[in-house]
Enzyme design. Structure first.
Site, PDB file in Angstrom:
ATOM      1  N   GLY A   1       0.756  -1.311  -0.116  1.00 59.59           N
ATOM      2  CA  GLY A   1       0.068   0.046   0.111  1.00 59.59           C
ATOM      3  C   GLY A   1       0.799   1.331   0.131  1.00 59.59           C
ATOM      4  O   GLY A   1       0.130   2.306  -0.529  1.00 59.59           O
ATOM      5  N   PHE A   2       2.036   1.103   0.614  1.00 60.14           N
ATOM      6  CA  PHE A   2       2.954   2.234   0.503  1.00 60.14           C
ATOM      7  C   PHE A   2       3.478   2.470  -0.889  1.00 60.14           C
ATOM      8  O   PHE A   2       3.624   3.685  -1.426  1.00 60.14           O
ATOM      9  CB  PHE A   2       4.165   1.996   1.374  1.00 60.14           C
ATOM     10  N   GLY A   3       3.665   1.494  -1.767  1.00 56.52           N
ATOM     11  CA  GLY A   3       4.136   1.700  -2.868  1.00 56.52           C
ATOM     12  C   GLY A   3       5.235   0.636  -3.331  1.00 56.52           C
ATOM     13  O   GLY A   3       5.217  -0.419  -2.657  1.00 56.52           O
ATOM     14  N   PRO A   4       5.912   0.715  -4.400  1.00 56.05           N
ATOM     15  CA  PRO A   4       6.698  -0.520  -4.760  1.00 56.05           C
ATOM     16  C   PRO A   4       8.100  -0.377  -4.172  1.00 56.05           C
ATOM     17  O   PRO A   4       8.504   0.461  -3.774  1.00 56.05           O
ATOM     18  CB  PRO A   4       6.912   0.010  -6.255  1.00 56.05           C
ATOM     19  N   VAL A   5       8.754  -1.565  -4.211  1.00 55.59           N
ATOM     20  CA  VAL A   5       9.954  -1.860  -3.511  1.00 55.59           C
ATOM     21  C   VAL A   5      11.064  -2.392  -4.416  1.00 55.59           C
ATOM     22  O   VAL A   5      10.619  -3.272  -5.301  1.00 55.59           O
ATOM     23  CB  VAL A   5       9.932  -2.756  -2.269  1.00 55.59           C
TER      24      VAL A   5
ATOM     25  N   ASP B   1       1.465  -3.807  13.118  1.00 58.73           N
ATOM     26  CA  ASP B   1       1.449  -4.667  11.907  1.00 58.73           C
ATOM     27  C   ASP B   1       2.496  -5.692  11.574  1.00 58.73           C
ATOM     28  O   ASP B   1       2.930  -5.939  10.557  1.00 58.73           O
ATOM     29  CB  ASP B   1       1.467  -3.728  10.763  1.00 58.73           C
TER      30      ASP B   1
END
Length: 823
Positions: free
Chosen positions: A510-514, A625
């Site tokens: 959800g934060f973005g790509p890695v 989490d």
């Protein structure tokens, strides 16, 4: 031979010899009309133990004893006639009508070799071998298992072995009878050797091993849970104390685990646990190292095997005049005088001193009450809490010198020792420095959030102004007062990741790509890039930046820095070559890489990382989490907790908070958090418990299902455990030869304790680390939270990204959820 009128016993044996007959095969009982001849045996009803005649080594001497029936390697746990062996195979064992066991030698006209004794009698006596390994004499018509009705039992007369359920090791204060273990003389001679193990009630009870009258080794004193200094305690240990007796006992709750405690020929207490996979005994020595040698360092000294030399004076004590080899021990810097100014200093992580010169008060008292009571008595040199389980328990007071103190890596205790006030004042300078540091830390933490935001905005402005002037790869800026979080140039990250090439993408949340990247110096990195469409990503990035600057632990992912340039916001981590735990654990092929040893290491590593967050880090941090995808694995499969975007920190004595914005992951959320928004360290404990059960079983809690019930993984594990079938939960793909079933079962028990419905019932992570690292008996768990069916509505994909800071409800690859509502 036990004392009893021999002429009376002899007349009984002669009168009854013509009336007796041999026992039938595989019987567990012999009555007064039967005998056991050499070559015949009794076998307990469940097939656990066997009684009969035996010889040892090359000796022709014959003994009557008890051994494990279902273990091929003959292991003896009790010997009747250890002092008086039979020279031939002419022995006969029988029970007489008053209720006396007799071992007779038919070759010498029925001479009595050994006998039991009893003050009770029965009209129809019988001897029975129980599945506990206890040989009892009782009324044949009495079917109750109550040992109060036994006329005699072998558990009251142990040899070198203590079995679970014995419950009789100790001293009868009324009669003076001491029930203790004694070593064998040699491997071929079970006669009493030179070592004995006692429950010593002098002062306050502790375990003492002696060679003759000289103390060789000591455990103790009793602290309400175990004896102080024990490397681990199994089988629900108890200590009963009253005016008539002091008695130690263990009871094996898990009957699938075969265990015994024995005193070896050289006087070492050894815990033996049978390993069904390897068909061999696993051993744990109570004497773990040279520091367990009694009083090896002298008074007011501590022995630490990890240091050289091992002996050192306790803090604020100095060597005595003969302390070159510590034979003289240590003395206080300033001698104490009765009525003089004094203070009590806390010494932690130690095996408590010899308690033979101690006293106790078992009234409900706080530590402050213990201190006040000790202060009033000039002979009181130290005090401690009597029961470590209770905040208001009794007090244990030490008098005279403190000897036989050992530093403990795990399971050490606190002791408050009296010293002269002048000795404390001599440390004033260092204490003052510590106070200054503490005050600075409080001020720093109070303003750290504001400081971080200022740094964040300053860096954005500074990068726009200086972007053409900076050299590629240069770091700038810092976060916080004591530790630095470098800022990377965007050009450095672009080069390292080949401009965020799709080939370097290793995950997305959800934060973005890695992305995986390689810096110019060859260091591999993982870059978590904030997606422009992420609604919560900026808040999470700031939260993670604030928290991670001070976190340093081998089981936490190390953050190398951040990159902020225009609309680009990124965090840079150390690269984990084995990615996240979920991608291996839940993959049928890859999971073979995780043998039991690696899985148990992962469980322990996660536990220690959480303990650091909850207790040892600068702030108490709640992760919120914790899940399999947020546990990363390095090249050696060591676990590292990642993703602190949703974490919260507490200061001072805060332990719980409530939020209107619930964040976390279905299947890992505790009930009180998912329903009421309440989160605490016990919320993380719940998530950890889910992880433990997933690691042991190789199954996800979320989405778990079986044809015969609708339980989730937690409910399934609890049901199997209650039915005594917990071993069925263990991942079938594990190699059974290398599997330590006792560790797996202990892990399941710990996991179930952690997922109990009520947060008050769940253990702290310090307790979890201790239970996992020691052979202790784990308490029974209550029903877990989210016991029946699915936890919550199942939406989102099955595969989660590593390095993800995730809370987007609409991400197709995401199972972390967020919702806002009234509470």
């Amino acid at each position: 031979m036990n004392e009893f009128p021999n002429n009376f016993l002899l007349s009984l044996s002669i009168c009854s010899l013509t009336l007796i007959h041999a026992i039938s095969a595989a019987n567990d009982t012999v009555n007064s009309s039967q005998i056991i001849r050499d070559g015949e045996t009794l076998v307990s009803s469940g097939g656990m133990f066997e009684l009969g005649f035996f010889s040892l080594g090359n000796s022709t001497n014959r003994y009557v004893g008890i051994w494990y029936h279902n273990i091929k390697a003959r292991t003896y746990v009790w010997v009747a006639n250890r002092v008086s062996p039979l020279p031939t195979k002419s022995g006969v064992l029988k029970v007489t009508e008053p209720g006396i066991l007799l071992l007779l030698d038919n070759q010498t006209n029925g001479a009595i070799i050994w006998s039991s004794n009893s003050s009770k009698t029965a009209r129809n006596p019988a001897a029975q071998l129980l599945d506990s390994g206890n040989l009892v004499v009782k009324d044949a018509e009495d079917s109750t298992p109550d040992n109060l009705n036994f006329l005699w039992q072998s558990f009251d007369h142990p040899t070198d072995t203590y079995l679970p359920g014995m419950m009789s090791l100790g001293v009868n204060l009324a009669t003076g009878v001491d029930t203790y273990l004694s070593s064998w003389r040699t491997h071929d001679d079970p006669g009493p050797g030179e070592f004995t193990a006692h429950v010593d009630p002098t002062g306050y009870p502790q375990i003492v091993v002696r060679r003759g009258k000289t103390i060789k080794f000591r455990l103790g004193p009793w602290n309400g849970v175990r004896f102080s200094g024990a490397p681990g305690t199994r089988n629900n240990p108890t200590l009963e104390m009253n005016k008539n007796e002091v008695k130690y006992g263990e009871d094996n709750i898990d009957r699938s685990v075969v265990t015994r405690l024995a005193l070896s020929l050289d006087g070492v207490g050894v815990r033996w646990i049978w390993n069904n996979r390897s068909n061999s005994w696993t051993t744990y020595n109570l004497e773990a190292d040279t520091c367990d040698t009694y009083n090896s360092c002298g008074a007011y000294a501590v022995c630490n095997v990890r240091k050289s030399p091992a002996c050192a004076c306790l803090d604020r004590f100095v060597p005595s005049g003969r302390a070159a080899n510590f034979s003289g021990g240590c003395i206080a810097r300033t001698p104490l005088s009765c009525g003089g100014d004094h203070v009590f200093v806390k010494y932690s992580g130690i095996k408590l001193p010899d308690a033979r010169n101690s006293s106790f008060d078992d009234r409900k008292m706080l530590l402050a009450d213990c201190e006040a009571e000790c202060s009033r008595n000039c002979s009181c040199t130290a005090y401690k809490q009597l029961d470590i389980r209770e905040e208001t328990s009794g007090c244990l007071f030490y008098h005279g010198e403190l000897v036989d103190v050992k530093a403990m890596d795990v399971g050490g205790e606190d002791l408050y020792i009296r010293i002269a006030s002048a000795d404390l004042e001599s440390d004033g300078d260092s204490k003052g420095r510590k106070r200054v540091i503490l005050i600075a830390s409080v001020i720093s933490m109070a303003g750290i959030v504001l400081l971080c935001l200022v740094v964040f905005l300053f860096c954005v402005w500074k990068r726009k102004r200086d972007s053409n002037a900076r050299k590629e790869g240069q770091f700038s800026g810092s976060l916080g007062k004591d530790g630095e979080l470098p800022f990377f140039n965007l050009s450095t990250i672009l080069k390292a990741t080949d401009k965020f090439s799709i080939n370097n993408k290793i995950g997305e949340g959800g934060f973005g790509p890695v992305y995986k990247g390689i810096l110019e110096n060859g260091q591999e990195i993982a870059v978590k890039r904030l997606s422009k469409t992420s609604k919560q990503g900026v808040d999470e990035l700031k939260n993670e930046v604030i928290l991670i600057a001070k976190l340093q632990h081998r089981n936490l992912v190390r953050t190398l820095g951040c990159c902020i340039d225009g609309e680009e916001s990124m965090l840079i981590y150390e690269y984990m070559p084995n990615n996240s735990l979920d991608l291996i654990l839940f993959d049928q092929r890859k999971s073979e890489l995780l043998d039991w040893r690696k899985r148990f290491n992962i469980i322990n590593g996660i536990a220690k990382g959480l303990l650091y967050l909850h207790q040892d880090s600068r702030l108490r941090i709640i992760h919120r989490d914790l899940k399999a995808s947020n546990v990363l694995l390095d090249g050696e499969m060591n676990p590292k907790i990642s993703d602190f975007g949703l974490a919260r920190s507490f200061g001072g004595n805060e332990t719980e908070a409530q939020t209107r914005r619930v964040v976390g992951t279905y299947g890992y959320m505790s009930p009180e958090y998912a329903i009421d928004g309440l989160f605490s360290i016990k919320s993380d404990v719940f998530s950890f418990g889910v992880l433990v059960l997933e690691i042991v079983s190789g199954k996800r809690n979320r989405g778990f299902s079986l044809k015969d019930h609708s339980l989730n993984l937690l409910g399934h594990a609890w049901t199997l455990h209650k039915e005594g079938r917990a071993c069925e939960l263990v991942d079938e793909s594990l190699d059974m030869e290398s599997l330590e079933m006792s560790e797996a079962l202990r892990s399941i028990k710990v996991g179930l304790l952690c997922v109990q419905k009520c947060q008050e019932d769940r253990p702290t992570m310090s307790s979890v680390v201790f239970m996992l690292g020691n052979q202790v008996e784990v308490a029974e768990a209550k029903q877990p939270g989210f016991f029946v069916g699915r936890d919550v509505n199942d939406f989102g994909g099955e595969h989660e990204s590593s390095y993800n800071s995730s809370n987007a409800t609409n991400s197709e690859n995401q199972v972390t959820i967020t919702w806002t509502g009234g509470r």
